[in-house]
Motif scaffolding. Structure first.
Motif: not given
Lengths: 563, 563
Positions: B487-497
């Motif tokens: 999830d941490h990796w996922r939320s990082r991606c979402l922040k980038d997006i």
């Protein structure tokens, strides 16, 4: 702020209150709405482009698009009917408020008129089909099939709350809705082109020449390069232009019913929310009225028809008598609108003394009705405000300008008060309800919802604590003891009022729907805004005004039954 | 049917579920909506009438109307502030979702720019005020006062759920909202008149002559009969035209905040519904991202600025280089839109694997955000569809037509996918939420809302019975166990997006907002639809497209904070 962030997790317990239904509905609906919006905009582009002959989009393109859409919609409807017949578990609930009998009855009536129109159109085009593209004859035939299939579909399944293939059903319903709206747009554009054509041919000399050429080519584009000389062809052409209003209303009725079906997809109804039916039992019709409303309404209806015919004859005649026709037309409308305003106002006053419980059911049909009443009224508002500005700022200070101004002002007032009356009526429970209210605890809680706001302003009446969160005790408090004879007298009044307004709305629908255009016969606005701007305003806004009348009629019928 | 009537009274017990609040709110809101609609239509009539010089409505009339409205709004705001200060019990609840910090920050920023614009306007008009009506100097001064008072008002009380004088407050808020919308309309009309004026003066020769005269008189109507010769006057004129976009955004931001306040009037919040704050704690900003999104976004932003400046210089220069400028402009936009589409799509894909709980709170702010995103996108959709039809049906088959077509198609795709991504993001709970879900009972209930529809189609997964009626157990089931690192990796991606999309939307806002009009420089649509029709389409639809960009930015900032 950061501590609020910390409280975030804490409130996941209360979250379920709203329930997961709403959210996954949103997710599922998004797709279908996006589909509908894009298809509709594409259709809108082609149709509006086809209306201008400067633009290289021809009506054959529009016909091709509409035919394709209708065929696809028919295929989907057949698929839906087959599926629901196959697996009986697909429709676990039925929304009792959806598709009331008069709406479906009106749909069938307008559907039949549309079929007649299609016959006329087919005859008109086939009378010189050698120089026509086949699509022009294919289109009315496809439309006939579409109308038959859709009317049957809506008749049998307008109340469905379907629970299988949710996404597919949503998309299908939205696509069918889009098809109806596209047909509506095409009909409205075609009719206003025809109106402008007839208007400009009557004022062929003056500053409309540029437009005239446009409209004439656009108007006669329906006839391609051949001319319609034979008598039967003329009859067909006249006939199908007079049947347009029914086609327009059919599309709009179908759209509203499809929208309610779309809202009901995947809806879960507690069996208790089956709601009171709004069906008028034929025995009770016209019983329990003072007959004042119906009779006065009928008189206005007949007078209005006479005025309309006189107006049409005189305006289509030589221009000398247009003035006189306009004076008659405006005077009738001013009288009619004035009476309607007073009657709606008195209806709202009666509700101030009405103690029936408010109906609190979730009811997509009613929500849509209210939204449509408020929204469709905007069209008439806009036209009226443009007229007011034109008359007030403009130079002419003659009788006609005065009548025009009074007409515009009364039109606004009538829409406002009628909307208030109808919306308040639709939120009343059926007559039986008040007996189920418990006597009020406090004196100031025996008020109708409209006065509940005042509660908070009165220091004596603090907002009851029960209002926090859904409280089963809530509405009972807003209900108070009732006295039967008074209420009987009251409901009689309300029935009279609704019948009177209903008949007035019908005549006010007939006049513009069948081609009365005082907006152009009367030169005040045309001279003030210039023909093209004023034509754009009227042709965009008037269809909504016409739809408002028709929709008000169906709502008033519901009010009559409810009161 | 009659038996259903009999069942009517039976269901008054379940009625309270919906609660009386909704209904008396409806009653109280009707009045204020009617007021707003009528005032807005009157303003709309005068403003649109003032835009056409054939119409005898002058901009002084419009200025007079706007000044009066602003003064009344200021008086009401002062009354509101005094009253809330006087009795502290007037605001028992505050909606934590309303007026997030960046919205208020943006409001202040745009407000300051509006004040600068007012200074410029005052200077411009006062530079030849001897032949001006006083209202033209009074108007910017009043606007400055209005902006200062309103910004303070929204800053301090955007979150209020007021509970005194409900009707008066609703009317006041609606009137202030109407005033902002009227200012927005006036600014948009004024700007498009200016655009058309500059455009037609560059193509003074061809078929626009008739319009040219119109626009020139309308455009220079701001200057009355005097000419603006002095250098400082020129500076003022140029300056205030470049500051219009900020004024426009200010009005729209204020309108959204006022609407939320209006929705919150008389709202009763359980103390638990104070919601997670959306405020970005400055430390966390740009932390927890891969820096790919921000950096890529910044590169596009800088390149875009360069392209915009090149475009403006070349188009305003001699016409020979317009072609080249358009090619550069379109290529940049195609690249930018393509990347945005892919990125939003990948964001939606990531959500398919996201297991966070959906946020089910009643949240007027979010509902409005979603509605505005969907609604404002329509403007850009419409322009794109008209372009597509023009290119596909039209004759020219050159490079520019191809670029135009690709641009239009990508524009539609980008809006659709970005909307889907943003709307899905806004319905996610804060990152902490998933830990509060109980493990699912059935395997197929660990799905996100978008897949819940599928539940009903899978025979293995019947719709859970708990879904009938509001079930406290509902959403927890839609939540499943989560694995922290993923999830941490996922939320990082979402922040980038979200950061990447945010920066792209800013540059795509700047270009049209500051006057890039490829719609007119590129002759495809103008030749196809004719100048007047195409100008009407663009001038009506583009303001919504511009607003969409600004609104998407604020929503994406919220997404960044939430993910």
């Amino acid at each position: 702020m950061s501590e609020e962030l910390a409280t975030g997790p804490k409130e996941s317990p209360p979250a379920p209150r709203a329930g997961p239904r709403e959210v996954w509905k949103k997710g599922g609906r998004l797709l279908s709405v996006l589909l509908a919006v894009n298809v509709l905009l594409l259709a809108c582009t082609l149709i509006s482009g086809g209306a201008f002959n400067k633009v290289a989009v021809y009506d054959t393109d529009v016909f091709a698009l509409l035919t394709t859409m209708m065929l696809l919609a028919v295929l989907w409807i057949l698929f839906y009917l087959l599926r629901t017949v196959r697996c009986p578990g697909a429709v676990p609930y039925r929304d009792a408020h959806a598709g009331p009998i008069w709406l479906r009855g009106g749909l069938v009536l307008f559907g039949i008129c549309t079929l007649v129109m299609d016959v006329f159109k087919t005859g008109y085009y086939s009378s010189f089909f050698e120089c026509q593209s086949a699509i022009k004859i294919l289109h009315p035939l496809t439309q006939a099939v579409f109308v038959i299939v859709q009317t049957y579909f809506l008749w049998v399944s307008a109340k469905d709350c379907i629970h299988t293939h949710l996404d597919l059903t949503r998309c299908g319903l939205m696509f069918t809705l889009t098809t109806n709206l596209a047909i509506w747009m095409a009909a409205v554009v075609d009719e206003s082109v025809h109106q402008a054509h007839s208007h400009s041919s009557s004022h062929g000399n003056t500053s409309y020449t540029r437009l005239t050429q446009d409209w004439e080519r656009a108007g006669s584009a329906a006839g391609g390069d051949c001319s319609c000389n034979t008598a039967v062809c003329q009859v067909f052409q006249q006939g199908y232009f007079y049947l347009y209003p029914f086609n327009i209303e059919y599309s709009l009725f179908a759209s509203t019913m499809l929208y309610v079906m779309w809202k009901n997809v995947g809806r879960l109804l507690a069996s208790s929310t089956h709601g009171h039916s709004h069906t008028p039992s034929p025995i009770s019709l016209f019983r329990e009225t003072f007959f004042v409303g119906p009779i006065l309404g009928l008189i206005l209806f007949v007078v209005g028809l006479a005025v309309f015919i006189i107006y049409e004859v005189q305006v289509s005649g030589e221009t000398g008598r247009t003035q006189q026709a306009l004076v008659i037309y405006y005077i009738f409308n001013i009288v009619c609108l004035g009476l309607m305003t007073l009657v709606s106002l008195s209806g709202s006053v009666i509700y101030r003394f009405d103690r029936r419980a408010m109906d609190h059911h979730k009811n997509p049909t009613r929500t849509l009705d209210v939204a449509l009443l408020m929204g469709a009224a905007l069209g008439q508002y806009a036209i009226s405000y443009y007229s007011i500005v034109a008359v007030v700022v403009g130079t002419p200070r003659d009788l006609l300008a005065g009548l025009n101004l009074a007409h515009a002002l009364l039109m606004i007032a009538q829409h406002i008060f009628q909307n208030v009356f109808i919306i308040e009526s639709l939120h009343r429970g059926p007559p039986g309800d008040e007996t189920h209210g418990t006597p009020p605890r406090e004196p100031c809680q025996g008020l109708t919802f409209a006065n509940l706001d005042a509660l908070h302003t009165l220091p004596a009446c603090p907002p009851p604590a029960e209002l926090v969160g859904p409280s089963p005790a809530g509405p009972q408090e807003a209900v108070s003891i009732t006295s039967a004879p008074k209420d009987h007298w009251r409901s009689r009044c309300l029935k009279d009022i609704s019948l009177f307004l209903l008949l007035c709305n019908i005549i006010l629908w007939i006049m513009p729907a069948f081609g009365a255009r005082p907006h152009f016969s009367n030169t005040v606005e045309v001279d003030f805004y210039g023909y093209s701007l004023w034509a754009a305003i009227v042709n965009i806004c008037l269809p909504f005004g016409i739809f408002y009348r028709m929709h008000a009629v169906s709502s008033l019928l519901e009010v009559y039954v409810l009161s």
